[in-house]
Motif scaffolding. Structure first.
Motif, PDB file in Angstrom:
ATOM      1  N   PRO A  17     -27.151 -48.469  13.728  1.00 33.76           N
ATOM      2  CA  PRO A  17     -27.773 -48.300  12.416  1.00 33.76           C
ATOM      3  C   PRO A  17     -29.074 -49.087  12.410  1.00 33.76           C
ATOM      4  O   PRO A  17     -29.099 -50.243  12.801  1.00 33.76           O
ATOM      5  CB  PRO A  17     -26.762 -48.928  11.456  1.00 33.76           C
ATOM      6  CG  PRO A  17     -25.476 -48.985  12.200  1.00 33.76           C
ATOM      7  CD  PRO A  17     -25.823 -49.078  13.657  1.00 33.76           C
ATOM      8  N   GLY A  18     -30.166 -48.468  12.071  1.00 38.42           N
ATOM      9  CA  GLY A  18     -31.432 -49.194  12.052  1.00 38.42           C
ATOM     10  C   GLY A  18     -32.296 -48.869  13.248  1.00 38.42           C
ATOM     11  O   GLY A  18     -33.411 -49.348  13.347  1.00 38.42           O
ATOM     12  N   GLY A  19     -31.793 -48.066  14.185  1.00 40.83           N
ATOM     13  CA  GLY A  19     -32.679 -47.642  15.269  1.00 40.83           C
ATOM     14  C   GLY A  19     -32.060 -47.710  16.651  1.00 40.83           C
ATOM     15  O   GLY A  19     -30.861 -47.565  16.822  1.00 40.83           O
ATOM     16  N   GLN A  20     -32.914 -47.923  17.625  1.00 40.15           N
ATOM     17  CA  GLN A  20     -32.501 -47.954  19.016  1.00 40.15           C
ATOM     18  C   GLN A  20     -32.425 -49.397  19.492  1.00 40.15           C
ATOM     19  O   GLN A  20     -33.393 -50.144  19.370  1.00 40.15           O
ATOM     20  CB  GLN A  20     -33.537 -47.219  19.876  1.00 40.15           C
ATOM     21  CG  GLN A  20     -33.600 -45.742  19.629  1.00 40.15           C
ATOM     22  CD  GLN A  20     -32.488 -45.008  20.355  1.00 40.15           C
ATOM     23  OE1 GLN A  20     -32.291 -45.184  21.537  1.00 40.15           O
ATOM     24  NE2 GLN A  20     -31.733 -44.204  19.627  1.00 40.15           N
ATOM     25  N   LEU A  21     -31.283 -49.773  20.049  1.00 41.24           N
ATOM     26  CA  LEU A  21     -31.156 -51.106  20.614  1.00 41.24           C
ATOM     27  C   LEU A  21     -31.517 -51.028  22.092  1.00 41.24           C
ATOM     28  O   LEU A  21     -30.840 -50.351  22.868  1.00 41.24           O
ATOM     29  CB  LEU A  21     -29.719 -51.609  20.420  1.00 41.24           C
ATOM     30  CG  LEU A  21     -29.447 -53.071  20.757  1.00 41.24           C
ATOM     31  CD1 LEU A  21     -28.289 -53.567  19.913  1.00 41.24           C
ATOM     32  CD2 LEU A  21     -29.117 -53.282  22.219  1.00 41.24           C
ATOM     33  N   HIS A  22     -32.590 -51.700  22.442  1.00 36.80           N
ATOM     34  CA  HIS A  22     -33.057 -51.637  23.824  1.00 36.80           C
ATOM     35  C   HIS A  22     -32.332 -52.696  24.653  1.00 36.80           C
ATOM     36  O   HIS A  22     -32.807 -53.812  24.791  1.00 36.80           O
ATOM     37  CB  HIS A  22     -34.569 -51.883  23.885  1.00 36.80           C
ATOM     38  CG  HIS A  22     -35.369 -50.803  23.232  1.00 36.80           C
ATOM     39  ND1 HIS A  22     -36.528 -50.314  23.766  1.00 36.80           N
ATOM     40  CD2 HIS A  22     -35.162 -50.096  22.095  1.00 36.80           C
ATOM     41  CE1 HIS A  22     -37.005 -49.357  22.976  1.00 36.80           C
ATOM     42  NE2 HIS A  22     -36.198 -49.219  21.953  1.00 36.80           N
ATOM     43  N   ALA A  23     -31.157 -52.354  25.185  1.00 32.58           N
ATOM     44  CA  ALA A  23     -30.357 -53.346  25.916  1.00 32.58           C
ATOM     45  C   ALA A  23     -30.939 -53.594  27.296  1.00 32.58           C
ATOM     46  O   ALA A  23     -31.001 -54.723  27.764  1.00 32.58           O
ATOM     47  CB  ALA A  23     -28.921 -52.875  26.021  1.00 32.58           C
TER      48      ALA A  23
END
Lengths: 316, 327
Positions: free
Chosen positions: A18-24
């Motif tokens: 939620p809130g976008g893309q998590l760039h792990a």
């Protein structure tokens, strides 16, 4: 022609949250040559475990290539992947939750041998005996369950399972972090012995810098999903170039009471990996940050075999 | 004669589990002066946390039971204090920082209220308003801005939560601070921040501190004195210099040998063989003898005492005592 076992090119792993893309993991590249150990260090949340899991394809990658002995494993079908998996394994951090509580030690070690279809019953029993002996698990524990073992022995079972099919490449995800120092040393020695005797190539993920210095030939430092510095181990420890690496190394409490380490204290904490801004991700905590750092940073070779992603490294 | 600030004498703690009796702490004695920090090191299950919990009187009974010894704070035996008296001492004179900041805070209370609650309970003249003001002051002291007063624990990161836990522990200016692995759950750069802050605050308040940790690096940076605990006994104690420059007990040496940092340039580590003895069935004689490379029959049968080998440096090992006294 190089003899790299694993080559990772521009690997990306994003999670939708939620809130976008998590760039792990964001655009990470490296190679590990046969018999070498790459240490991957960084703080919790920097993506180092995700990197390990993506490489052996426990997680699907978002982009980039993973070459195992020159073959791209991101494009394999289920059957081919199973074949490739026998050649790459993982040892997990928590020996308490990574072993099936309803299986005995013998069953856990035999399971991969059985699934491979390469061995008959008699061979499985012989081979599992040999494996248990190799990692130092007493024969009398064959019919014990994992909850009856202490942490060090459990981790040995995890190691036996990982090396059962004679893989070339193993990802070790914080394999000794849950163990006491004296037991930790036993397990580290075992891993190094196995590497010598059966020629393993390792990727060693940890937050413990002293462990990584001891076991790795090369080290890459990660911060918020990106590689910020990569070098040969002694080079990195003696001449760290990236401001984050410098702070990280100085934060290790030194056991030398007469020469305490000079700390570079960082302000604040790791920022959010969700929809990160294009510039240097260390910007908000970096004591040397300037306007120039708001532009995307390139990983570049600052001295032979020493890579760094900081535009100010030469000045500071 | 001035008595020491904290004196622990021959402390013994047992846990019962079904029919089994676990001997967690077996005759531990040490002193601590005001303003000093004692580092307590040892592996999981050595009894470090039980010792700390017994000092502040939060050992769960049952299953735990203090079967002997005394704990004197300014000459007063805390083990004989009533629960009412302990309520006043706890949080006021003595406070404790727990290992896991994730579970030490109440998830349903704002950060600010949790600090103010401690102040309200312990200072006699603090009304709600004064307590809040004081809480804000302490929050700032640990580096958290006033705007975050009304936030809940889930909105804080691990390092921030541990700062809040430390803020609560320090809110009533304790004379004795018990810190149980305060930075083990934190990343190194955050650990460096928190240790720095703890050192600073402790100096300002002149509190005495017992720092429990398994990290010898943390001990080197924070402590004046060190006690090494093994299977519920202190097996070596002395000043930091005694322990780090002249580690004497084979177990202490084993701990140092196990550290990867100490072995730079050396391929193999020197671990301690075997593992901690089963606390329901401790070995006779020296409790470390099953793992000790130097163990003799005397070690396995004799009563091994904590012997002063040089002034202030104590070691529980007959091998060293013999050497020390022969020289």
């Amino acid at each position: 022609m190089s003899d790299s076992v694993i080559e990772v090119r521009n690997l990306k792993k994003y999670f939708s949250v939620p809130g976008g893309q998590l760039h792990a993991v964001d655009d990470v590249s490296f190679t590990i040559e046969k018999g070498q150990t790459l240490g991957v260090v960084g703080e919790s949340g920097c993506g180092k475990s995700t990197l390990g899991r993506t490489i052996i394809h426990l997680l699907d990658s978002t982009g980039g290539q993973i070459l195992l002995n020159g073959k791209d494993i991101t494009k394999l079908n289920a059957h081919q992947l199973k074949e490739a998996r026998s050649n790459m394994q993982i040892i997990f951090q928590d020996p308490y939750s990574s072993l099936n509580p309803r299986m005995t030690v013998g069953e856990i070690v035999s399971e991969p041998l059985m699934l491979s279809g390469r061995y008959n019953k008699k061979q499985i029993s012989e081979e599992s005996d040999r494996l248990m002996d190799l990692v130092g698990i007493e024969e009398r524990l064959r019919n014990s369950y994992s909850h009856e073992l202490d942490g060090g022995r459990r981790q040995r079972v995890g190691i036996a399972r990982a090396i059962a099919l004679k893989p070339e490449f193993i990802v070790c995800d914080e394999p000794v972090s849950a163990l006491d120092v004296s037991i930790q040393a036993q397990v580290l020695n075992l891993l190094m012995d196995l590497q010598d005797s059966i020629g393993l190539t390792l990727m060693f993920v940890t937050h413990d810098l002293s462990v990584v210095r001891h076991i790795s030939s090369h080290i890459c430092v990660m911060y918020l999903g990106q590689m910020v510095e990569k070098a040969e181990t002694e080079e990195l420890f003696t001449r760290p170039m990236h401001p984050y690496t410098k702070a990280l190394l100085s934060a290790i409490p030194s056991v030398d009471i007469h020469h305490p380490s000079k700390r570079v204290l960082l302000k604040g904490e790791i920022t959010s990996p969700i929809n990160p801004k294009p510039g240097c991700r260390f910007y908000s905590r970096c004591p040397y940050a300037t306007e120039k750092c708001k532009e995307p940073q390139e990983l570049h070779e600052i001295s032979p075999e020493h890579f760094i992603s900081c535009c100010r490294a030469k000045e500071i | 004669m001035e008595s020491k600030f904290l004196q622990v004498r021959d402390l013994q703690i047992e846990y019962t589990s079904g029919k089994q009796v676990i001997h967690a702490v077996n005759g531990v004695s040490f002193d601590l002066e005001r303003g000093k920090t004692l580092g307590m090191v040892g592996e999981t299950g050595a009894g470090k946390t039980s010792i700390a919990k017994s000092i502040i009187g939060v050992l769960p009974n049952p299953p735990a039971r203090i079967t002997g010894g005394e704990i004197l704070l300014d000459g007063k035996n805390l083990l004989e204090a009533s629960e009412e008296e302990m309520l006043k001492i706890r949080g006021n004179q003595i406070s404790m920082i727990f290992q896991d900041p994730m579970t030490a805070l109440n998830p349903l209370m704002t950060i600010g209220d949790q600090i103010a609650e401690a102040i309200e309970l312990h200072s006699e003249n603090a009304g709600k308003h004064a307590a809040k003001e004081q809480a804000i002051k302490i929050l700032k002291m640990v580096g958290i801005t006033e705007e975050r007063y009304e936030e809940f624990p889930y909105q804080f990161s691990g390092g921030m939560k541990q700062r809040v836990v430390i803020a609560i522990a320090l809110s009533c200016n304790p004379e004795l601070l018990l810190a149980d692995e305060p930075t083990t759950a934190l990343d190194v750069t955050i650990q460096a921040q928190v240790l720095d802050m703890m050192n600073d605050l402790r100096r300002r308040l002149n509190s005495a501190m017992i720092l429990i940790t398994h990290d010898l690096g943390v001990v080197a940076e924070m402590c004046d004195d060190v006690a090494v605990v093994y299977a519920g006994e202190i097996i070596e104690k002395g000043t930091k210099e005694d322990i780090f420059d002249h580690p004497t007990h084979p177990y202490t040496n084993g701990l140092f040998g196990s550290l990867p940092m100490m072995a730079v340039g050396e391929k193999r580590l020197h671990p301690i063989n075997g593992m901690m003895p089963d606390p329901t069935n401790l070995p006779k004689g020296c409790k470390f003898s099953p793992r000790c490379p130097y163990a003799t029959d005397d070690c396995r049968t004799g009563q091994i005492v904590l012997d002063e080998i040089t002034p202030g440096h104590f070691c529980r090992c007959i091998r060293n005592s013999k050497e020390a006294h022969n020289v």
